[in-house]
Design an enzyme around this catalytic site. Structure first.
Site, mmCIF file in Angstrom:
data_model
loop_
_atom_site.group_PDB
_atom_site.id
_atom_site.type_symbol
_atom_site.label_atom_id
_atom_site.label_comp_id
_atom_site.label_asym_id
_atom_site.label_seq_id
_atom_site.Cartn_x
_atom_site.Cartn_y
_atom_site.Cartn_z
ATOM 1 N N PHE A 94 0.822 -1.205 0.000
ATOM 2 C CA PHE A 94 0.000 0.000 0.000
ATOM 3 C C PHE A 94 0.863 1.265 0.000
ATOM 4 C CE2 PHE A 94 -2.275 3.218 2.727
ATOM 5 C CZ PHE A 94 -2.999 3.758 1.672
ATOM 6 N N THR A 95 1.918 1.286 0.816
ATOM 7 C CA THR A 95 2.758 2.491 0.862
ATOM 8 C C THR A 95 4.210 2.199 0.503
ATOM 9 O OG1 THR A 95 3.192 2.177 3.220
ATOM 10 C CG2 THR A 95 1.334 3.583 2.640
ATOM 11 N N ASN A 146 -4.457 -10.743 14.276
ATOM 12 C CA ASN A 146 -3.985 -11.852 13.428
ATOM 13 C C ASN A 146 -2.559 -12.301 13.779
ATOM 14 O OD1 ASN A 146 -6.375 -12.255 12.010
ATOM 15 N ND2 ASN A 146 -5.909 -10.625 10.548
ATOM 16 N N LYS A 169 0.312 -17.011 19.286
ATOM 17 C CA LYS A 169 -0.239 -17.898 20.321
ATOM 18 C C LYS A 169 -0.172 -19.357 19.841
ATOM 19 C CE LYS A 169 -4.581 -18.804 22.680
ATOM 20 N NZ LYS A 169 -6.014 -18.501 22.661
ATOM 21 N N TYR A 200 -4.868 6.461 13.338
ATOM 22 C CA TYR A 200 -3.514 5.933 13.543
ATOM 23 C C TYR A 200 -3.215 5.815 15.043
ATOM 24 C CZ TYR A 200 1.609 5.641 13.029
ATOM 25 O OH TYR A 200 2.928 5.248 13.083
ATOM 26 N N LYS A 227 -3.042 2.302 17.063
ATOM 27 C CA LYS A 227 -1.791 1.836 17.673
ATOM 28 C C LYS A 227 -1.961 1.627 19.176
ATOM 29 C CE LYS A 227 1.274 1.834 14.244
ATOM 30 N NZ LYS A 227 2.143 0.699 13.910
ATOM 31 N N ARG A 260 6.015 13.050 4.850
ATOM 32 C CA ARG A 260 6.713 13.237 6.124
ATOM 33 C C ARG A 260 7.725 14.355 5.955
ATOM 34 N NH1 ARG A 260 7.323 7.129 8.564
ATOM 35 N NH2 ARG A 260 7.363 6.419 6.410
HETATM 36 P P1 NAD Z 1 6.000 2.486 5.563
HETATM 37 O O1 NAD Z 1 4.704 3.061 5.125
HETATM 38 O O2 NAD Z 1 7.181 2.675 4.705
HETATM 39 O O3 NAD Z 1 5.860 0.936 5.858
HETATM 40 C C1 NAD Z 1 4.659 0.311 6.202
HETATM 41 C C2 NAD Z 1 4.533 -0.944 5.381
HETATM 42 O O4 NAD Z 1 3.325 -1.637 5.744
HETATM 43 C C3 NAD Z 1 4.426 -0.656 3.886
HETATM 44 O O5 NAD Z 1 5.282 -1.497 3.163
HETATM 45 C C4 NAD Z 1 2.969 -0.932 3.561
HETATM 46 O O6 NAD Z 1 2.763 -1.315 2.222
HETATM 47 C C5 NAD Z 1 2.655 -2.036 4.550
HETATM 48 N N1 NAD Z 1 1.230 -2.168 4.854
HETATM 49 C C6 NAD Z 1 0.345 -1.180 5.133
HETATM 50 N N2 NAD Z 1 -0.869 -1.707 5.356
HETATM 51 C C7 NAD Z 1 -0.742 -3.053 5.226
HETATM 52 C C8 NAD Z 1 -1.647 -4.136 5.337
HETATM 53 N N3 NAD Z 1 -2.949 -3.948 5.638
HETATM 54 N N4 NAD Z 1 -1.191 -5.396 5.115
HETATM 55 C C9 NAD Z 1 0.121 -5.613 4.803
HETATM 56 N N5 NAD Z 1 1.026 -4.614 4.679
HETATM 57 C C10 NAD Z 1 0.589 -3.348 4.907
HETATM 58 O O7 NAD Z 1 6.266 3.088 7.028
HETATM 59 P P2 NAD Z 1 7.484 2.862 8.030
HETATM 60 O O8 NAD Z 1 7.989 4.186 8.403
HETATM 61 O O9 NAD Z 1 8.404 1.855 7.509
HETATM 62 O O10 NAD Z 1 6.726 2.290 9.304
HETATM 63 C C11 NAD Z 1 6.785 0.928 9.661
HETATM 64 C C12 NAD Z 1 6.100 0.745 11.013
HETATM 65 O O11 NAD Z 1 6.761 1.512 12.015
HETATM 66 C C13 NAD Z 1 4.638 1.189 11.015
HETATM 67 O O12 NAD Z 1 3.878 0.279 11.785
HETATM 68 C C14 NAD Z 1 4.697 2.535 11.699
HETATM 69 O O13 NAD Z 1 3.487 2.838 12.366
HETATM 70 C C15 NAD Z 1 5.848 2.351 12.679
HETATM 71 N N6 NAD Z 1 6.466 3.650 13.003
HETATM 72 C C16 NAD Z 1 7.282 4.288 12.111
HETATM 73 C C17 NAD Z 1 7.815 5.525 12.450
HETATM 74 C C18 NAD Z 1 8.748 6.272 11.533
HETATM 75 O O14 NAD Z 1 9.135 7.395 11.870
HETATM 76 N N7 NAD Z 1 9.174 5.733 10.416
HETATM 77 C C19 NAD Z 1 7.491 6.121 13.687
HETATM 78 C C20 NAD Z 1 6.635 5.450 14.538
HETATM 79 C C21 NAD Z 1 6.138 4.209 14.200
HETATM 80 N N1 UDP Z 2 5.705 19.308 8.450
HETATM 81 C C1 UDP Z 2 5.994 20.491 7.806
HETATM 82 N N2 UDP Z 2 6.096 20.486 6.450
HETATM 83 C C2 UDP Z 2 5.960 19.369 5.706
HETATM 84 C C3 UDP Z 2 5.673 18.145 6.369
HETATM 85 C C4 UDP Z 2 5.547 18.151 7.740
HETATM 86 O O1 UDP Z 2 6.142 21.534 8.434
HETATM 87 O O2 UDP Z 2 6.095 19.451 4.466
HETATM 88 C C5 UDP Z 2 5.610 19.304 9.907
HETATM 89 C C6 UDP Z 2 4.341 18.672 10.467
HETATM 90 O O3 UDP Z 2 3.300 19.623 10.556
HETATM 91 C C7 UDP Z 2 4.815 18.205 11.836
HETATM 92 C C8 UDP Z 2 6.279 17.834 11.606
HETATM 93 O O4 UDP Z 2 6.662 18.487 10.416
HETATM 94 O O5 UDP Z 2 4.748 19.266 12.751
HETATM 95 C C9 UDP Z 2 6.513 16.345 11.453
HETATM 96 O O6 UDP Z 2 5.621 15.854 10.489
HETATM 97 P P1 UDP Z 2 5.645 14.364 9.973
HETATM 98 O O7 UDP Z 2 4.452 14.192 9.100
HETATM 99 O O8 UDP Z 2 6.972 14.050 9.407
HETATM 100 O O9 UDP Z 2 5.521 13.459 11.267
HETATM 101 P P2 UDP Z 2 4.595 13.486 12.571
HETATM 102 O O10 UDP Z 2 3.720 14.704 12.578
HETATM 103 O O11 UDP Z 2 3.807 12.235 12.466
HETATM 104 O O12 UDP Z 2 5.567 13.514 13.667
#
Ligand code: NAD
Ligand code: UDP
Length: 329
Positions: free
Chosen positions: A39-40, A102, A108, A148, A152, A189
């Site tokens: 998806f992403t 799941n 489990k 979100y 979580k 982001r």
């Molecule tokens: P990302 O979007 O790059 O990765 C998420 C992955 O999950 C993607 O590959 C997407 O295709 C897959 N996915 C989404 N919905 C799905 C579904 N229903 N079934 C199977 N796959 C699915 O984001 P990321 O930054 O790599 O984040 C990974 C994990 O870490 C997430 O759970 C996110 O909430 C958590 N997280 C990340 C950050 C960060 O800053 N990167 C911060 C806090 C938490």
């Molecule tokens: N933000 C911004 N400009 C952008 C994207 C994000 O000023 O083009 C700001 C956003 O409003 C937030 C911070 O940067 O205050 C971090 O945003 P991000 O989406 O990366 O992560 P999160 O809000 O989930 O921490």
């Protein structure tokens, strides 16, 4: 099979963090199943692993039951950036909640150890600063980020209930803003946005007055923390904060990106999104004490590597998420 080598499932394994985690686990010799619905993310994040005999790629959606035999599960599947998780908020909350049910059911049944990638978003717009794990958060349950944040939070509840009721061996990490190569260029982001804008000579979009803060962790540090937590003692299940304690305003980040890219982009101000947290920094003492983990990569060095990645990226391979699922090729 060597007893230290395990069968490991990584849900969301083709994503930004998941693909780096798969890299590390494959390198260590484990049998890795990467599960993703793309998806992403895009397959190119893991195509270099497809030739490895200990790597397998599975297209599946975690909201549907899974039937696999594994020793460990890292549950990362979930869209993580505000534009991605707000694209289909109902699907987002299903992914967190049904996905947790799941993987926990599977853990489990198979007695696998299972780690949940939770988030600093469980603290919402925090009144306590920095945020320790004991802080219970300030989340708006009906706002645009709730799909979100509350998803979580509910997943954490499920993890602890399966642990208490069924003895499932869990780990919960709360990840703070992490950045690095393989972030989706259109995930909205702040780090990816600013770099893509700066390299393209576009205006840098600061939301609000830019005085809100975040603490940015480089991906390699984060992956090390996640793996240490999975391999840590069974009596330390978390939750544990994983993040960098160096705190920057968003305006400081914008200026730093402009300097490091040598861009002529101008900073422009746009309205702040609803419920945008005003400050965020982990209290990371627990991770240091229990896992002897702390980030090593400074923002400048991490940005250098991330900028190099985006410089070489062919943006034509990616579709902006607002036009449909954010898939690339
Ligand atoms: P990302 O979007 O790059 O990765 C998420 C992955 O999950 C993607 O590959 C997407 O295709 C897959 N996915 C989404 N919905 C799905 C579904 N229903 N079934 C199977 N796959 C699915 O984001 P990321 O930054 O790599 O984040 C990974 C994990 O870490 C997430 O759970 C996110 O909430 C958590 N997280 C990340 C950050 C960060 O800053 N990167 C911060 C806090 C938490
Ligand atoms: N933000 C911004 N400009 C952008 C994207 C994000 O000023 O083009 C700001 C956003 O409003 C937030 C911070 O940067 O205050 C971090 O945003 P991000 O989406 O990366 O992560 P999160 O809000 O989930 O921490």
């Amino acid at each position: 099979m060597n007893k230290t080598l395990k069968r490991i499932l990584v849900t969301g394994g083709a994503g930004f963090l998941g693909s780096h985690l798969c890299d590390r686990l494959v390198q260590q010799g484990h049998d890795v199943i990467c599960l993703d619905n793309f998806f992403t993310s895009q397959k190119t994040n893991v195509t270099h692993l497809l030739q490895e005999p200990n790597f397998e790629l599975l297209r599946h959606d975690v909201t549907h039951p899974l039937w696999l035999e594994v020793d460990e599960i890292y549950n990362l599947a979930c869209p993580a950036s505000p534009v991605h998780y707000q694209f289909n908020p109902i699907k987002t909350i299903k992914t967190s909640v049904l996905g947790a049910i799941n993987v926990l059911g599977m853990a489990k049944r198979t007695r696998a150890k299972v780690l949940q990638a939770s988030t600093s978003e469980v603290y919402g717009d925090p009144e306590q600063h920095p945020q320790p794990e004991s802080y219970r958060g300030s989340v708006n349950p009906i706002g645009p980020r709730a799909c979100y944040d509350e998803g979580k939070r509910c997943a954490e509840t499920l993890f602890f209930d399966y642990h208490r009721s069924n003895g499932v061996n869990i780990r919960v990490v709360r990840i703070f803003n992490t950045y690095g190569p393989r972030m989706h260029p259109y995930d909205g982001r702040v780090v990816s946005n600013f770099i893509v804008q700066a390299l393209g000579g576009e205006d840098i979009t600061v939301y609000g007055d830019g005085r809100q803060t975040r603490s940015f962790c480089y991906v390699d540090d984060l992956i090390e923390g996640i793996i240490r937590m999975m391999n840590g003692p069974d009596d330390f299940v978390g939750p544990v904060n994983l993040g960098n304690q160096d705190e920057f305003t968003i305006l400081e980040l914008a200026e730093q990106v402009i300097r490091q890219t040598g861009s002529r982009s101008k900073i422009v101000y746009q309205p702040a999104p609803a419920d945008d947290p005003t400050q965020r920094r982990p209290d990371a003492r627990l991770a240091k004490a229990k896992l002897d983990w702390e980030p090593r990569v400074k923002l400048r060095e991490g940005l250098e590597k991330t900028i190099a990645y985006f410089r070489d990226l062919d943006l034509a391979r990616f579709r902006p998420p607002t036009q449909g699922p954010a898939v690339g090729r």
